[in-house]
Write a protein that holds these residues in place. Structure first.
Motif, PDB file in Angstrom:
ATOM      1  N   ILE A   1       0.479  -1.096  -0.097  1.00 46.55           N
ATOM      2  CA  ILE A   1      -0.068  -0.028  -0.078  1.00 46.55           C
ATOM      3  C   ILE A   1       0.739   1.534   0.502  1.00 46.55           C
ATOM      4  CG2 ILE A   1      -2.085  -0.953   1.543  1.00 46.55           C
ATOM      5  CD1 ILE A   1      -0.842   0.266   4.027  1.00 46.55           C
ATOM      6  N   VAL A   2       0.338   2.511  -0.794  1.00 45.19           N
ATOM      7  CA  VAL A   2       0.647   3.525  -0.103  1.00 45.19           C
ATOM      8  C   VAL A   2       0.402   3.584   0.452  1.00 45.19           C
ATOM      9  CG1 VAL A   2       1.824   5.511  -1.359  1.00 45.19           C
ATOM     10  CG2 VAL A   2       1.844   3.643  -2.442  1.00 45.19           C
ATOM     11  N   LEU A   3       0.800   5.183   1.770  1.00 35.97           N
ATOM     12  CA  LEU A   3      -0.287   5.405   2.742  1.00 35.97           C
ATOM     13  C   LEU A   3       0.439   7.079   3.119  1.00 35.97           C
ATOM     14  CD1 LEU A   3      -0.122   3.968   6.113  1.00 35.97           C
ATOM     15  CD2 LEU A   3       0.780   6.147   6.200  1.00 35.97           C
ATOM     16  N   GLU A   4      -0.893   8.160   2.760  1.00 39.89           N
ATOM     17  CA  GLU A   4       0.169   9.420   2.994  1.00 39.89           C
ATOM     18  C   GLU A   4      -0.119   9.850   4.788  1.00 39.89           C
ATOM     19  OE1 GLU A   4      -2.163  12.380   0.842  1.00 39.89           O
ATOM     20  OE2 GLU A   4      -0.745  13.449   2.206  1.00 39.89           O
ATOM     21  N   SER A   5       0.769  10.585   5.536  1.00 40.04           N
ATOM     22  CA  SER A   5       1.095  10.674   6.767  1.00 40.04           C
ATOM     23  C   SER A   5       1.125  12.404   6.656  1.00 40.04           C
ATOM     24  CB  SER A   5       0.992   9.702   7.368  1.00 40.04           C
ATOM     25  OG  SER A   5       1.050  10.145   8.968  1.00 40.04           O
TER      26      SER A   5
ATOM     27  N   GLY B   1       1.957  14.340   5.210  1.00 40.63           N
ATOM     28  CA  GLY B   1       2.009  15.011   3.805  1.00 40.63           C
ATOM     29  C   GLY B   1       3.355  14.344   3.103  1.00 40.63           C
ATOM     30  N   GLU B   2       3.674  13.270   3.599  1.00 42.31           N
ATOM     31  CA  GLU B   2       4.556  12.245   3.130  1.00 42.31           C
ATOM     32  C   GLU B   2       3.900  10.709   2.612  1.00 42.31           C
ATOM     33  OE1 GLU B   2       8.857   9.949   5.352  1.00 42.31           O
ATOM     34  OE2 GLU B   2       7.470  10.717   6.093  1.00 42.31           O
ATOM     35  N   LEU B   3       4.320  10.354   1.801  1.00 46.08           N
ATOM     36  CA  LEU B   3       3.784   8.974   1.137  1.00 46.08           C
ATOM     37  C   LEU B   3       4.668   8.427   1.632  1.00 46.08           C
ATOM     38  CD1 LEU B   3       3.080  10.432  -2.443  1.00 46.08           C
ATOM     39  CD2 LEU B   3       1.957   9.828  -1.046  1.00 46.08           C
ATOM     40  N   ILE B   4       4.513   7.215   2.216  1.00 44.93           N
ATOM     41  CA  ILE B   4       4.614   5.913   2.648  1.00 44.93           C
ATOM     42  C   ILE B   4       4.450   5.121   2.237  1.00 44.93           C
ATOM     43  CG2 ILE B   4       5.926   4.849   4.522  1.00 44.93           C
ATOM     44  CD1 ILE B   4       4.417   7.639   6.432  1.00 44.93           C
ATOM     45  N   THR B   5       5.137   4.011   1.767  1.00 47.25           N
ATOM     46  CA  THR B   5       5.382   2.842   0.158  1.00 47.25           C
ATOM     47  C   THR B   5       5.741   1.472   1.699  1.00 47.25           C
ATOM     48  OG1 THR B   5       5.427   3.482  -1.386  1.00 47.25           O
ATOM     49  CG2 THR B   5       5.377   1.122  -1.578  1.00 47.25           C
ATOM     50  N   GLY B   6       4.532   0.220   1.706  1.00 47.79           N
ATOM     51  CA  GLY B   6       5.126  -0.833   2.404  1.00 47.79           C
ATOM     52  C   GLY B   6       4.024  -1.399   2.391  1.00 47.79           C
ATOM     53  N   ARG B   7       4.155  -2.876   2.688  1.00 45.93           N
ATOM     54  CA  ARG B   7       3.304  -3.940   2.939  1.00 45.93           C
ATOM     55  C   ARG B   7       2.601  -3.583   4.248  1.00 45.93           C
ATOM     56  NH1 ARG B   7       4.371  -9.619   1.059  1.00 45.93           N
ATOM     57  NH2 ARG B   7       4.309  -7.816  -1.210  1.00 45.93           N
TER      58      ARG B   7
ATOM     59  N   LEU C   1      -2.292   0.994  12.178  1.00 42.53           N
ATOM     60  CA  LEU C   1      -2.226  -0.510  11.174  1.00 42.53           C
ATOM     61  C   LEU C   1      -0.380  -0.564  11.138  1.00 42.53           C
ATOM     62  CD1 LEU C   1      -2.729   0.851   7.901  1.00 42.53           C
ATOM     63  CD2 LEU C   1      -0.793   0.455   8.171  1.00 42.53           C
ATOM     64  N   LEU C   2       0.080  -1.772  10.692  1.00 45.72           N
ATOM     65  CA  LEU C   2       1.127  -1.525  11.196  1.00 45.72           C
ATOM     66  C   LEU C   2       1.920  -2.344   9.223  1.00 45.72           C
ATOM     67  CD1 LEU C   2       1.126  -4.958  13.747  1.00 45.72           C
ATOM     68  CD2 LEU C   2       1.533  -2.107  13.913  1.00 45.72           C
ATOM     69  N   LEU C   3       3.030  -0.865   9.117  1.00 50.47           N
ATOM     70  CA  LEU C   3       3.545  -1.506   7.972  1.00 50.47           C
ATOM     71  C   LEU C   3       4.690  -1.189   7.687  1.00 50.47           C
ATOM     72  CD1 LEU C   3       2.427  -0.126   5.014  1.00 50.47           C
ATOM     73  CD2 LEU C   3       3.381   2.137   5.563  1.00 50.47           C
ATOM     74  N   ARG C   4       4.887  -2.571   6.643  1.00 46.94           N
ATOM     75  CA  ARG C   4       5.960  -2.994   7.266  1.00 46.94           C
ATOM     76  C   ARG C   4       7.053  -2.253   5.665  1.00 46.94           C
ATOM     77  NH1 ARG C   4      10.063  -6.037   8.719  1.00 46.94           N
ATOM     78  NH2 ARG C   4       8.179  -7.641  10.230  1.00 46.94           N
TER      79      ARG C   4
ATOM     80  N   GLY D   1      11.816  -0.711   9.092  1.00 48.29           N
ATOM     81  CA  GLY D   1      11.334  -2.161   9.671  1.00 48.29           C
ATOM     82  C   GLY D   1       9.993  -1.237  10.259  1.00 48.29           C
ATOM     83  N   VAL D   2       8.543  -1.988  10.901  1.00 47.35           N
ATOM     84  CA  VAL D   2       7.838  -1.722  11.355  1.00 47.35           C
ATOM     85  C   VAL D   2       7.271  -0.426  11.527  1.00 47.35           C
ATOM     86  CG1 VAL D   2       5.596  -2.637  11.808  1.00 47.35           C
ATOM     87  CG2 VAL D   2       7.358  -4.260  11.252  1.00 47.35           C
ATOM     88  N   LYS D   3       6.154   0.688  10.945  1.00 50.88           N
ATOM     89  CA  LYS D   3       5.483   1.662  11.134  1.00 50.88           C
ATOM     90  C   LYS D   3       4.732   1.419  12.050  1.00 50.88           C
ATOM     91  CE  LYS D   3       9.473   4.065   8.526  1.00 50.88           C
ATOM     92  NZ  LYS D   3       9.701   5.576   7.887  1.00 50.88           N
ATOM     93  N   LYS D   4       3.528   1.489  12.274  1.00 46.94           N
ATOM     94  CA  LYS D   4       2.203   1.771  13.208  1.00 46.94           C
ATOM     95  C   LYS D   4       1.931   3.097  12.789  1.00 46.94           C
ATOM     96  CE  LYS D   4       3.257  -0.983  17.623  1.00 46.94           C
ATOM     97  NZ  LYS D   4       2.982  -0.464  19.255  1.00 46.94           N
ATOM     98  N   PHE D   5       0.775   3.236  12.683  1.00 43.59           N
ATOM     99  CA  PHE D   5      -0.226   4.608  12.186  1.00 43.59           C
ATOM    100  C   PHE D   5      -0.952   4.644  12.944  1.00 43.59           C
ATOM    101  CE2 PHE D   5       2.806   4.201   8.673  1.00 43.59           C
ATOM    102  CZ  PHE D   5       3.655   5.513   9.043  1.00 43.59           C
ATOM    103  N   LEU D   6      -1.541   5.051  13.674  1.00 44.23           N
ATOM    104  CA  LEU D   6      -2.990   5.722  14.264  1.00 44.23           C
ATOM    105  C   LEU D   6      -4.424   6.257  13.413  1.00 44.23           C
ATOM    106  CD1 LEU D   6      -3.976   5.162  16.818  1.00 44.23           C
ATOM    107  CD2 LEU D   6      -3.601   7.092  17.642  1.00 44.23           C
ATOM    108  N   GLN D   7      -3.205   7.190  12.331  1.00 41.75           N
ATOM    109  CA  GLN D   7      -4.120   7.617  11.575  1.00 41.75           C
ATOM    110  C   GLN D   7      -3.507   8.386  10.336  1.00 41.75           C
ATOM    111  OE1 GLN D   7      -5.989  11.019  13.440  1.00 41.75           O
ATOM    112  NE2 GLN D   7      -3.974  12.632  12.727  1.00 41.75           N
TER     113      GLN D   7
END
Ligand code: BTN
Length: 254
Positions: A212-216, A218-224, A234-237, A241-247
């Motif tokens: 997926i591509v997630l925007e948080s 203003g930054e676009l972050i790509t991962g699984r 949300l846990l994004l690899r 490493g694995v990043k956590k997003f609350l929104q």
């Protein structure tokens, strides 16, 4: 214009006394979220539900418009007066999305949840949820496409409806009853029973295992997407490493 199908006032009265403490039916309004906020500020009770036939300025997330032809959908907003601290209020979005997806089971649909709170059927959006908070309340706004058959061409994401998926017109009353039943269960798990809610959420999550591509911020972050934390993050690899997003502002499948 007279709607194709009008809400059954008697049934709304029964539902009103049965569960949602009060259903406030407005034939037309700007946005049910705005009406719910106005009533919440005036002291409306926990679980009051504002329901309308027609929104003239319905809103989606990020200020997007939310439109639904008169009589063809469900547009409502529930006032919640949480006992939990504000740090846990984002859970309402997860609870509402799951409840909505589950409420469609009885109509023969297999609906999934797209974190944090869209409901998808076959990668098409059938429902959007807009959660907004006040000082001591949360408004859960729900827009569900029921008998809509034509959508604008310029939607950010392909849309669908119950009627398009089932090939038949569906009773909005039956959908509302089913939704209220599931909301009762899932909203009740926000303070105690959240792990159960998360377990059910995981089984319906349409993003898990996908790139997926997630925007948080203003930054676009790509991962699984690996799944969700116990708190619903949300846990994004990513390569780091694995990043956590609350929104997140937007999320799309790659
Ligand atoms: C989204 O997907 O962006 C959320 C859409 C939420 C739409 C509903 S319809 C009822 C309530 N009132 C509003 O103005 N918006 C929500």
């Amino acid at each position: 214009m007279k709607p194709e199908q009008e809400w059954d006032g008697e049934l709304l009265g029964e539902l009103s006394s049965e569960w949602a403490k009060r259903i406030i039916f407005l034939p037309e309004c700007g946005s049910t979220n705005d009406e719910a906020r106005r009533l919440a500020l005036k002291g409306a009770a926990h679980h009051s539900l504002v329901l309308t036939e027609l929104q003239t300025s319905g809103r989606g997330r990020r200020g997007q418009p939310w439109a639904c032809p008169q009589g063809e959908g469900l547009a409502c907003s529930m006032i919640i007066r949480p006992k939990s601290p504000p740090a846990l209020w984002s859970r309402h979005a997860l609870a509402a999305g799951l409840a909505l997806a589950e409420s469609l089971d009885g109509f023969g649909l297999s609906a999934g949840v797209k974190w944090p709170n869209d409901v998808w059927v076959d990668r098409k959006k059938i429902c959007g949820i807009l959660v907004e908070a006040g000082a001591d309340f949360v408004i859960v706004g729900i827009g569900l496409n029921i008998n809509v058959t034509v959508f604008p061409d310029d939607l950010a994401h392909p849309a669908t409806s119950l009627a398009l998926e089932t090939g038949a017109s569906v009773s909005r009353e039956e959908v509302l009853i089913s939704l209220l039943q599931r909301l009762r269960v899932r909203l009740g798990q926000i303070e105690t029973g959240f792990s159960e809610l998360m377990k059910a959420w995981a089984t319906r999550c349409v993003l898990t295992g996908n790139d997926i591509v997630l925007e948080s911020n203003g930054e676009l972050i790509t991962g699984r997407m690996e799944g969700l934390s116990a708190n619903g993050e949300l846990l994004l690899r990513t390569p780091e490493g694995v990043k956590k997003f609350l929104q997140a502002n937007t999320i799309r499948l790659r």
